[in-house]
Design a protein around this motif. Sequence first.
Motif, PDB file in Angstrom:
ATOM      1  N   ASP A  85     -19.466  -9.829   9.550  1.00 30.28           N
ATOM      2  CA  ASP A  85     -19.667  -8.510  10.127  1.00 30.28           C
ATOM      3  C   ASP A  85     -18.349  -7.731  10.221  1.00 30.28           C
ATOM      4  N   TRP A  86     -17.225  -8.390   9.852  1.00 34.63           N
ATOM      5  CA  TRP A  86     -15.942  -7.700   9.673  1.00 34.63           C
ATOM      6  C   TRP A  86     -15.334  -8.101   8.336  1.00 34.63           C
ATOM      7  N   ILE A  87     -14.903  -7.116   7.571  1.00 31.99           N
ATOM      8  CA  ILE A  87     -14.093  -7.335   6.372  1.00 31.99           C
ATOM      9  C   ILE A  87     -12.680  -6.910   6.728  1.00 31.99           C
ATOM     10  N   VAL A  88     -11.745  -7.846   6.651  1.00 31.95           N
ATOM     11  CA  VAL A  88     -10.346  -7.573   6.974  1.00 31.95           C
ATOM     12  C   VAL A  88      -9.545  -7.717   5.685  1.00 31.95           C
ATOM     13  N   ALA A  89      -8.993  -6.619   5.197  1.00 31.07           N
ATOM     14  CA  ALA A  89      -8.211  -6.628   3.952  1.00 31.07           C
ATOM     15  C   ALA A  89      -6.740  -6.500   4.308  1.00 31.07           C
ATOM     16  N   MET A  90      -5.932  -7.358   3.703  1.00 26.26           N
ATOM     17  CA  MET A  90      -4.546  -7.493   4.144  1.00 26.26           C
ATOM     18  C   MET A  90      -3.621  -7.621   2.943  1.00 26.26           C
ATOM     19  N   CYS A 132     -11.533  -3.387   8.317  1.00 26.49           N
ATOM     20  CA  CYS A 132     -10.194  -3.261   8.899  1.00 26.49           C
ATOM     21  C   CYS A 132      -9.168  -3.462   7.786  1.00 26.49           C
ATOM     22  N   ALA A 133      -8.216  -2.547   7.668  1.00 28.93           N
ATOM     23  CA  ALA A 133      -7.205  -2.623   6.611  1.00 28.93           C
ATOM     24  C   ALA A 133      -5.810  -2.767   7.213  1.00 28.93           C
ATOM     25  N   ILE A 134      -5.019  -3.675   6.624  1.00 29.48           N
ATOM     26  CA  ILE A 134      -3.679  -3.968   7.136  1.00 29.48           C
ATOM     27  C   ILE A 134      -2.699  -3.935   5.953  1.00 29.48           C
ATOM     28  N   PRO A 135      -1.955  -2.824   5.763  1.00 33.27           N
ATOM     29  CA  PRO A 135      -1.080  -2.723   4.598  1.00 33.27           C
ATOM     30  C   PRO A 135       0.248  -3.466   4.793  1.00 33.27           C
ATOM     31  N   SER A 136       0.736  -4.046   3.691  1.00 35.33           N
ATOM     32  CA  SER A 136       2.045  -4.692   3.710  1.00 35.33           C
ATOM     33  C   SER A 136       3.050  -3.933   2.857  1.00 35.33           C
ATOM     34  N   THR A 137       2.596  -2.891   2.167  1.00 35.98           N
ATOM     35  CA  THR A 137       3.492  -2.063   1.367  1.00 35.98           C
ATOM     36  C   THR A 137       3.432  -0.625   1.868  1.00 35.98           C
ATOM     37  N   ALA A 141      -1.272   3.789   1.104  1.00 38.04           N
ATOM     38  CA  ALA A 141      -1.950   4.334   2.289  1.00 38.04           C
ATOM     39  C   ALA A 141      -3.453   4.143   2.230  1.00 38.04           C
ATOM     40  N   THR A 142      -3.899   3.174   1.445  1.00 37.97           N
ATOM     41  CA  THR A 142      -5.346   2.965   1.319  1.00 37.97           C
ATOM     42  C   THR A 142      -5.982   2.567   2.648  1.00 37.97           C
ATOM     43  N   GLU A 143      -5.156   2.172   3.617  1.00 36.35           N
ATOM     44  CA  GLU A 143      -5.678   1.815   4.934  1.00 36.35           C
ATOM     45  C   GLU A 143      -6.277   3.006   5.672  1.00 36.35           C
ATOM     46  N   VAL A 144      -5.950   4.240   5.235  1.00 33.60           N
ATOM     47  CA  VAL A 144      -6.495   5.427   5.914  1.00 33.60           C
ATOM     48  C   VAL A 144      -7.229   6.356   4.958  1.00 33.60           C
ATOM     49  N   THR A 145      -7.464   5.914   3.726  1.00 36.50           N
ATOM     50  CA  THR A 145      -8.021   6.846   2.748  1.00 36.50           C
ATOM     51  C   THR A 145      -9.455   6.536   2.352  1.00 36.50           C
ATOM     52  N   ALA A 146     -10.033   7.524   1.704  1.00 34.26           N
ATOM     53  CA  ALA A 146     -11.394   7.428   1.186  1.00 34.26           C
ATOM     54  C   ALA A 146     -11.391   7.027  -0.288  1.00 34.26           C
ATOM     55  N   PHE A 147     -10.344   6.308  -0.707  1.00 30.95           N
ATOM     56  CA  PHE A 147     -10.176   5.998  -2.131  1.00 30.95           C
ATOM     57  C   PHE A 147      -9.935   4.514  -2.363  1.00 30.95           C
ATOM     58  N   SER A 148     -10.257   4.087  -3.568  1.00 32.36           N
ATOM     59  CA  SER A 148      -9.972   2.751  -4.056  1.00 32.36           C
ATOM     60  C   SER A 148      -9.790   2.868  -5.563  1.00 32.36           C
ATOM     61  N   VAL A 149      -8.864   2.092  -6.126  1.00 35.50           N
ATOM     62  CA  VAL A 149      -8.654   2.121  -7.579  1.00 35.50           C
ATOM     63  C   VAL A 149      -8.960   0.735  -8.143  1.00 35.50           C
ATOM     64  N   ILE A 150      -9.924   0.671  -9.042  1.00 35.21           N
ATOM     65  CA  ILE A 150     -10.358  -0.582  -9.658  1.00 35.21           C
ATOM     66  C   ILE A 150     -10.209  -0.452 -11.175  1.00 35.21           C
ATOM     67  N   THR A 151      -9.751  -1.524 -11.817  1.00 37.88           N
ATOM     68  CA  THR A 151      -9.482  -1.486 -13.255  1.00 37.88           C
ATOM     69  C   THR A 151     -10.598  -2.171 -14.038  1.00 37.88           C
ATOM     70  N   ILE A 170     -10.811   0.641  11.013  1.00 37.53           N
ATOM     71  CA  ILE A 170      -9.572   0.366  11.736  1.00 37.53           C
ATOM     72  C   ILE A 170      -8.439   0.191  10.732  1.00 37.53           C
ATOM     73  N   ALA A 171      -7.298   0.802  11.024  1.00 38.40           N
ATOM     74  CA  ALA A 171      -6.078   0.579  10.251  1.00 38.40           C
ATOM     75  C   ALA A 171      -5.033  -0.011  11.178  1.00 38.40           C
ATOM     76  N   ILE A 172      -4.335  -1.030  10.675  1.00 41.47           N
ATOM     77  CA  ILE A 172      -3.251  -1.657  11.443  1.00 41.47           C
ATOM     78  C   ILE A 172      -1.974  -1.505  10.629  1.00 41.47           C
ATOM     79  N   VAL A 173      -1.084  -0.638  11.104  1.00 36.40           N
ATOM     80  CA  VAL A 173       0.142  -0.297  10.381  1.00 36.40           C
ATOM     81  C   VAL A 173       1.321  -0.927  11.119  1.00 36.40           C
ATOM     82  N   ASP A 174       1.544  -2.198  10.819  1.00 40.13           N
ATOM     83  CA  ASP A 174       2.591  -2.977  11.487  1.00 40.13           C
ATOM     84  C   ASP A 174       3.813  -3.038  10.574  1.00 40.13           C
ATOM     85  N   PRO A 175       4.960  -2.476  10.984  1.00 36.34           N
ATOM     86  CA  PRO A 175       6.122  -2.409  10.093  1.00 36.34           C
ATOM     87  C   PRO A 175       6.692  -3.764   9.711  1.00 36.34           C
TER      88      PRO A 175
END
Length: 403
Positions: A85-90, A132-137, A141-151, A170-175
Amino acid sequence: MYRFTLPRDLYHGKDALSSLKNLEGKKAIVVVGGGSMKRFGFLDKAVEYLKEAGMEVKLFEGVEPDPSVETVMKGAAAMTEFQPDWIVAMGGGSPIDAAKAMWAFYEYPETSFEDLIKPFNFPKLRTKAKFCAIPSTSGTATEVTAFSVITDYTKGIKYPLADFNITPDIAIVDPALAETMPKKLTAHTGMDAMTHAIEAYVSTLHCEYTDALALHAIKLIHQNLKKSYDGDMAARDTMHDAQCLAGMAFSNALLGIVHSMAHKTGAAFSGGHIIHGCANAMYLPKVIKYNSKDAVAAERYAYIAKFIGLKGDTTDALVDALIAELRSMNDQLDIPQAIKNYGQGGVKADVSIIDEKEFMDKLSETAANAIGDACTGSNPRQPSQEDMEKLLKACYYDLDIDF
């Protein structure tokens, strides 16, 4: 009428990752990439926090850079079996983008990839899971966008998927996560973020809400990217926020043909991929010159130049100053100015990994694909087939063409 959509909650700053323990649910699947999140201990922390929240946790690991349709379908199958019931992408943009597409196929197994590549054509999500999206780069900014790029590797085309449904909950922007980036990734993702902010500011769909975010992002990136590249961790932390602000802007204002060209050249050639952020950095100065023939766009580019402290007595002079500054940033970040100098990993080289003959043989098809890209519609100037071919050649040879 305009629409402005962001995640329901955005946690940012030091130790923001710990907010995972406040999620409410029974099962969470964590989608990650090649291993840096595990290597630096962040994956273990995330799993611990989710378990502290009372959830059963499953991992889907190994999402490749430039995620494929095949990886998306494997991930969707794993979700169907586990029923989270949660997808967490990191991680970087790739696992987050892949997880967004997996989400659609998990909730609607009968849908097709061809359905999803039509802009704003996703079915209604959140019938089974939240995201829930957690970016490491510090770039996509895909953690806050309405976009995805698939090849689609069989076609050699990157498809931008676009729909407000895939904006994370949810976006988690941890430096702390971004502090692990190597120099070259810092450079490429940083120029990706700069391109997002500039394209959003001149987009035909910009508005007062997106303008403020785009301009502040441009200033922060201009002030901090080189410092971040050189290892200044305070600047690296600021860049993590700046790229997120740029994402908020472009998710709502959309983008332009720098991204159209990057999407359609990225996986098109047999010599290797053109890294997305590096492609944007190479193409952006040429596209600014092209778009500046539109008077409204020229004034907006000129305003950006003044906003970051560049000098010029006329609109044209300010546009040229902005172009020169972006090229200078590329030089400082060891990013080539043209595809003819694009080496392995996106560094400057005497001989490009993108063969000149192959590039020219595919020029017409690549140009047509770029014109048909979802990002082209919001560009301030609509290119003809001839225009796009000239632009792509200018980007290959670093030509100064009068458009």
